[in-house]
Design a protein around this motif. Structure first.
Motif, mmCIF file in Angstrom:
data_model
loop_
_atom_site.group_PDB
_atom_site.id
_atom_site.type_symbol
_atom_site.label_atom_id
_atom_site.label_comp_id
_atom_site.label_asym_id
_atom_site.label_seq_id
_atom_site.Cartn_x
_atom_site.Cartn_y
_atom_site.Cartn_z
ATOM 1 N N SER A 1 14.819 -2.390 -20.075
ATOM 2 C CA SER A 1 14.324 -3.330 -19.065
ATOM 3 C C SER A 1 13.233 -4.243 -19.632
ATOM 4 C CB SER A 1 13.777 -2.560 -17.860
ATOM 5 O OG SER A 1 12.721 -1.715 -18.270
ATOM 6 N N LEU A 2 12.532 -3.777 -20.676
ATOM 7 C CA LEU A 2 11.435 -4.594 -21.210
ATOM 8 C C LEU A 2 11.935 -5.887 -21.856
ATOM 9 C CD1 LEU A 2 8.914 -1.992 -22.674
ATOM 10 C CD2 LEU A 2 9.028 -3.035 -20.402
ATOM 11 N N PHE B 1 6.930 -8.504 -28.300
ATOM 12 C CA PHE B 1 6.167 -9.748 -28.416
ATOM 13 C C PHE B 1 6.053 -10.169 -29.873
ATOM 14 C CE2 PHE B 1 3.458 -9.773 -24.261
ATOM 15 C CZ PHE B 1 4.630 -9.790 -23.544
ATOM 16 N N SER C 1 16.921 -5.643 -14.707
ATOM 17 C CA SER C 1 15.695 -5.793 -13.913
ATOM 18 C C SER C 1 15.293 -7.255 -13.801
ATOM 19 C CB SER C 1 14.545 -4.948 -14.474
ATOM 20 O OG SER C 1 14.619 -4.857 -15.861
ATOM 21 N N PRO D 1 12.850 2.754 -14.720
ATOM 22 C CA PRO D 1 11.990 2.200 -15.777
ATOM 23 C C PRO D 1 10.608 1.900 -15.207
ATOM 24 C CG PRO D 1 14.067 0.994 -15.635
ATOM 25 C CD PRO D 1 13.997 1.878 -14.437
ATOM 26 N N LEU E 1 8.508 -2.870 -8.128
ATOM 27 C CA LEU E 1 8.837 -2.345 -6.801
ATOM 28 C C LEU E 1 7.561 -2.115 -5.982
ATOM 29 C CD1 LEU E 1 11.028 -1.223 -4.877
ATOM 30 C CD2 LEU E 1 10.754 0.988 -5.982
ATOM 31 N N LYS F 1 14.607 -9.355 -10.489
ATOM 32 C CA LYS F 1 13.362 -10.099 -10.294
ATOM 33 C C LYS F 1 13.648 -11.532 -9.838
ATOM 34 C CE LYS F 1 8.877 -10.955 -10.762
ATOM 35 N NZ LYS F 1 8.428 -11.790 -11.853
ATOM 36 N N LYS G 1 16.194 3.078 -19.954
ATOM 37 C CA LYS G 1 15.110 2.599 -19.094
ATOM 38 C C LYS G 1 14.286 1.498 -19.780
ATOM 39 C CE LYS G 1 13.900 6.936 -18.283
ATOM 40 N NZ LYS G 1 12.990 8.012 -17.825
ATOM 41 N N TYR G 2 13.982 1.721 -21.057
ATOM 42 C CA TYR G 2 13.115 0.744 -21.720
ATOM 43 C C TYR G 2 13.839 -0.548 -22.086
ATOM 44 C CZ TYR G 2 9.170 3.810 -21.614
ATOM 45 O OH TYR G 2 8.129 4.577 -21.162
ATOM 46 N N TYR H 1 13.450 -8.063 -20.459
ATOM 47 C CA TYR H 1 13.175 -9.132 -19.511
ATOM 48 C C TYR H 1 11.853 -9.823 -19.819
ATOM 49 C CZ TYR H 1 11.599 -11.425 -15.283
ATOM 50 O OH TYR H 1 11.099 -12.334 -14.405
ATOM 51 N N MET H 2 10.888 -9.048 -20.351
ATOM 52 C CA MET H 2 9.575 -9.619 -20.623
ATOM 53 C C MET H 2 9.619 -10.633 -21.759
ATOM 54 S SD MET H 2 8.006 -8.228 -18.226
ATOM 55 C CE MET H 2 6.422 -8.959 -18.554
ATOM 56 N N VAL I 1 17.864 -2.513 -7.781
ATOM 57 C CA VAL I 1 17.791 -2.362 -9.234
ATOM 58 C C VAL I 1 17.532 -0.898 -9.594
ATOM 59 C CG1 VAL I 1 16.416 -2.905 -11.283
ATOM 60 C CG2 VAL I 1 17.044 -4.724 -9.677
ATOM 61 N N LEU J 1 6.442 -2.957 -25.693
ATOM 62 C CA LEU J 1 6.333 -4.329 -25.211
ATOM 63 C C LEU J 1 5.609 -5.211 -26.236
ATOM 64 C CD1 LEU J 1 6.897 -6.280 -22.972
ATOM 65 C CD2 LEU J 1 4.833 -5.506 -21.786
ATOM 66 N N LEU J 2 4.576 -4.657 -26.860
ATOM 67 C CA LEU J 2 3.862 -5.404 -27.891
ATOM 68 C C LEU J 2 4.775 -5.644 -29.100
ATOM 69 C CD1 LEU J 2 1.396 -6.674 -29.207
ATOM 70 C CD2 LEU J 2 0.509 -4.386 -29.677
ATOM 71 N N LEU K 1 -3.003 -5.803 -23.709
ATOM 72 C CA LEU K 1 -1.913 -6.695 -24.096
ATOM 73 C C LEU K 1 -2.073 -8.072 -23.449
ATOM 74 C CD1 LEU K 1 0.704 -7.026 -25.687
ATOM 75 C CD2 LEU K 1 1.963 -6.202 -23.690
ATOM 76 N N PHE L 1 7.695 -13.572 -30.187
ATOM 77 C CA PHE L 1 6.700 -14.640 -30.215
ATOM 78 C C PHE L 1 5.974 -14.733 -31.554
ATOM 79 C CE2 PHE L 1 6.589 -13.295 -25.636
ATOM 80 C CZ PHE L 1 7.292 -14.386 -25.153
ATOM 81 N N PHE M 1 14.323 -4.801 -5.740
ATOM 82 C CA PHE M 1 13.910 -3.823 -6.751
ATOM 83 C C PHE M 1 14.439 -2.433 -6.414
ATOM 84 C CE2 PHE M 1 10.443 -7.013 -7.524
ATOM 85 C CZ PHE M 1 10.981 -7.443 -8.725
#
Ligand SMILES: Nc1ncnc2c1ncn2[C@@H]1O[C@H](COP(=O)(O)OP(=O)(O)OP(=O)(O)O)[C@@H](O)[C@H]1O
Ligand SMILES: [Mg+2]
Lengths: 225, 251, 228
Positions: C161-162, C72, C172, A65, A72, C176, C158-159, C164-165, C192, C68-69, A173, C76, C189
């Motif tokens: 993982s976002l 959010f 991930s 990802p 990393l 972290k 893969k995505y 986590y944000m 991961v 990611l946006l 962002l 949020f 990492f």
């Protein structure tokens, strides 16, 4: 409270975010070609160790990802190899570029392989070296074939660039989040940011599709006749 | 005839693909200005033979000489010899991203190192030779098969080759278009170009070839003037073969 | 600290816990992402003009917005208009919306590629338009869309993982936390990354097998050699 005055107040800040985001994307795209094209050539024409190395590179960068790659390199690899002083922006752009190279190399590879075998045979039969044949016969065709697929890398990298937020790159962002925190205008500010990303996205694609038309050759590839 | 007349010498060429011997010792000499026609059933190694001559396919054994210099085992000098040995393909293999005139120019610029103006002038001259100067600015996709093949002949001619190899230049073309390509080839022969032609066009062979080589199973089975092979009762194999294609065509 | 102790007693257990969350995220998103993709593609291709426009706009907006946006906004942003989602729910919703939009594009491409004759033939047998779409057009289209859909599934892995944000401690995120706490960034990492590589590689192999199994005869891909 209205969103418009806030936007106007913050517009220089927003614009700097846009510039930073575009900076990330353009660096990554440039790095992607710079590394991706030689990698593709290596995979098609190279000896087996070259093909193996490129294969592992592609497998690695496409398998992880973007968030994990950024972590990393930002927290781990760059500091460990003495590049800890690099700014988050540079690391973000480089990681996007390294990853972009993995994807783009496969676009270029497919394009090179889709150029008919006869093109190389004809070029060699005229006395061209393999290098000259690749440079002046294969690549001009392959790049045109690759262009539509390559154009699609732009929106991918643009949307991925937002993940650079995670390592503290001050891109669009990040700026958005800061404005949200300052103004408490949560939804409107997010939606404006989304709007800007969408405009950048489709504006860029429009430009690239225009480019495709410009370099199109009658009856060749997907170009208009 | 003295040895100096011999422009191309092919000596005992052998070639195998995956254990199957496709060429089993082929030899012949080509005099300057001569046209030799190769004919034979599919898969007997005619294309392979032509490609062995300019080393697009390196032979396993045997040698090729051009003007007294060895072409085989010539290392990087092969690119020099390939300029002197033109090749025309069944499917033209024009460079699809270049106009007709740029197809002809490319090797002049990149291999011969000519200036742009020189290359352009030479390319247009060659296109005129094959009656294609009006199509100079068209892309391959805009040309008929016959036109494309004539451009590819011009491309080969532009390098001032000592000999041109034609691998079934008209097999992909309709009869109408075949004729226009054969006309160009006849003209070349008349002007003294040395040509090796793989073809099944017997009319062309009879009227142009100095010698016909009938290939079968990787060797030259019969060899002689067209008249001899067609009329002398001692030669039967090529006549049989031609009879077979004729009867297939009249079906 | 002992490397082995760190690896086996701290890092791996944490990653395994994170992996479970990651797998939950994927399992909760993928089926709905597929369903949404089908619905949007069919709606866009065969729906009423208004529905078709709606589907097109949805794809347009989602594809232009960074995931990611979007997360959010869901996590949020929504509370400010009175909708509060847990981080896990917001993540899943974001993944479904995103995955669905991309899936829709592949499915629509496949729908377009199905010859018109198929619809005519189905209608001539007395099927309604929707019956024809459901039992003749879609099964063929989905099969053709499999390579694209599998790609999107791998992207989803893969995505995820976002998440986590927005505070979901998945794979991930777990890495972290360990990395920060024990100051072992590269090792954590890298570990991961290996887990993702394994996930993605296994999926790729599985997908290739699936593609071969459902391949329609006569559509074998050729790979020309460029060696000379
Ligand atoms: N690169 C290659 N690799 C493996 N086999 C080859 C290769 N090139 C040719 N062959 C084989 O060698 C044999 C002779 O082929 P060639 O093309 O020389 O025959 P040909 O006489 O030109 O036939 P045609 O009339 O069909 O063009 C064929 O069986 C062909 O399959
Ligand atoms: Mg042949």
């Amino acid at each position: 409270m209205d969103i418009l005055p806030i936007l106007i107040d913050w517009s220089p800040y927003i614009l700097s975010g846009v510039a930073s985001t575009l900076g990330l994307v353009l660096t990554a795209l440039g790095l992607g070609i710079l590394l991706g094209l030689p990698m593709a050539l290596g995979q098609v024409y190279g000896a087996w160790p070259v093909r193996a190395v490129v294969g592992v590179y592609v497998w690695f960068f496409r398998g992880l990802p973007i968030l994990v790659l950024l972590f990393l390199f930002w927290f781990g690899i760059f500091p460990a190899i003495g590049l800890g002083h690099l700014s988050a922006f540079v690391v973000g752009a480089v990681v996007l570029g390294l990853r972009g190279a993995a994807y783009q190399s496969q676009i270029f590879r497919g394009a090179i392989q889709s150029v008919g075998e006869g093109q190389m045979i004809a070029a060699r039969s005229l006395g061209m070296s393999k290098f000259t044949a690749i440079q002046s016969v294969i690549l001009p065709q392959a790049m045109r074939i690759a262009l539509p697929g390559w154009s699609n890398e732009y929106p991918n990298i643009l949307t991925d660039s937002a993940v650079c937020y995670a390592i503290g790159v001050v891109e669009l962002l990040t700026i958005t989040s800061r404005i949200v925190t300052q103004t408490h205008m949560t939804m409107p500010v997010y939606l404006v940011a989304a709007g800007i990303f969408i405009i950048l996205n489709y504006g860029g694609l429009k430009f690239l599709h225009g480019l495709e038309k410009r370099v199109a050759i009658p009856g060749f590839g997907t170009g208009a006749t | 005839m003295n040895d100096n007349d011999i422009v191309l010498r092919v000596e005992d060429i052998h070639k195998s693909f995956g254990g199957i011997e496709v060429l089993r010792g082929v030899s012949f000499d080509v005099r300057r200005g001569e046209t030799k026609v190769f004919i034979g059933p599919s898969g007997t190694g005619k294309s392979t033979l032509l490609r062995c001559i300019n080393q697009l396919t390196p032979p396993d054994r045997g040698r090729v000489w051009l003007d007294g210099e060895e072409v085989t085992n010539s290392g990087a000098r092969i690119n020099h010899f390939r300029q002197k040995i033109g090749m025309v393909f069944q499917n033209f293999f024009l460079f699809d991203h270049l106009t007709a005139v740029k197809n002809v120019e490319l090797a002049l610029l990149k291999v011969r190192g000519m200036s742009k103006a020189e290359a352009r002038e030479k390319a247009l001259t060659e296109l005129r030779q094959v009656g294609m100067e009006d199509w100079a600015e068209h892309y391959p996709a805009e040309l008929s098969g016959g036109q494309a093949q004539r451009v590819s002949i011009a491309r080969a001619l532009a390098m001032d080759p000592d000999v041109i190899l034609f691998d079934e230049p008209t097999s992909a073309l309709d009869p109408e278009l075949t004729r226009e390509v054969l006309e160009v080839m006849k003209k070349l022969a008349k002007n003294g170009m040395t040509m090796l032609v793989v073809t099944h066009e017997m009319g062309f062979a009879c009227s142009v070839a100095n010698e016909v080589l009938f290939m079968e199973n990787g060797v030259v089975a019969e060899q002689g003037s067209p008249d001899l092979l067609l009329n002398d009762p001692r030669f039967t194999r090529m006549k049989d073969f031609i009879g077979r294609i004729d009867s297939r065509m009249s079906d | 600290m002992d490397q082995a102790v760190f690896l086996f007693d701290i890092l791996l257990p944490a990653l395994m816990q994170g992996l479970v969350i990651t797998l939950q995220l994927i399992a909760c998103s993928a089926p709905f992402g597929l369903a949404l993709g089908i619905a949007v593609a069919v709606g866009r291709q065969y729906g009423h003009p208004a529905i078709s426009w709606l589907c097109r706009t949805y794809v347009f907006l989602i594809k232009g917005t960074p995931l990611l946006l979007l997360l959010f906004i869901l996590y949020f942003g929504l509370p400010s208009v009175g909708i509060t989602l847990t981080a896990f729910m917001a993540s899943i919703l974001g993944f479904i919306l995103c995955n669905g939009a991309y899936n829709a594009e592949y499915i629509r491409g496949a729908l377009i590629s199905i010859k018109e004759g198929q619809m005519v033939a189905a209608r001539s047998l007395g099927m309604t338009r929707w019956q024809a779409i459901r039992s003749v057009i879609l099964p063929q289209a989905l099969r053709r869309a499999i390579p694209g859909l599998s790609n999107e599934f791998i992207y989803l892995i893969k995505y995820s993982s976002l998440a986590y944000m927005i505070t979901v401690i998945e794979l991930s995120g777990a890495g972290k936390l360990v990395a920060t706490k024990y100051f072992t960034y590269t090792e954590s990492f890298a570990a991961v990354g290996i887990v993702y590589l394994v996930l993605v590689s296994i999926t790729t192999i599985a997908v290739n097998i699936l593609e071969k199994r459902v391949a329609v005869p006569g559509t074998v891909r050729a790979t020309p050699s460029a060696q000379l």
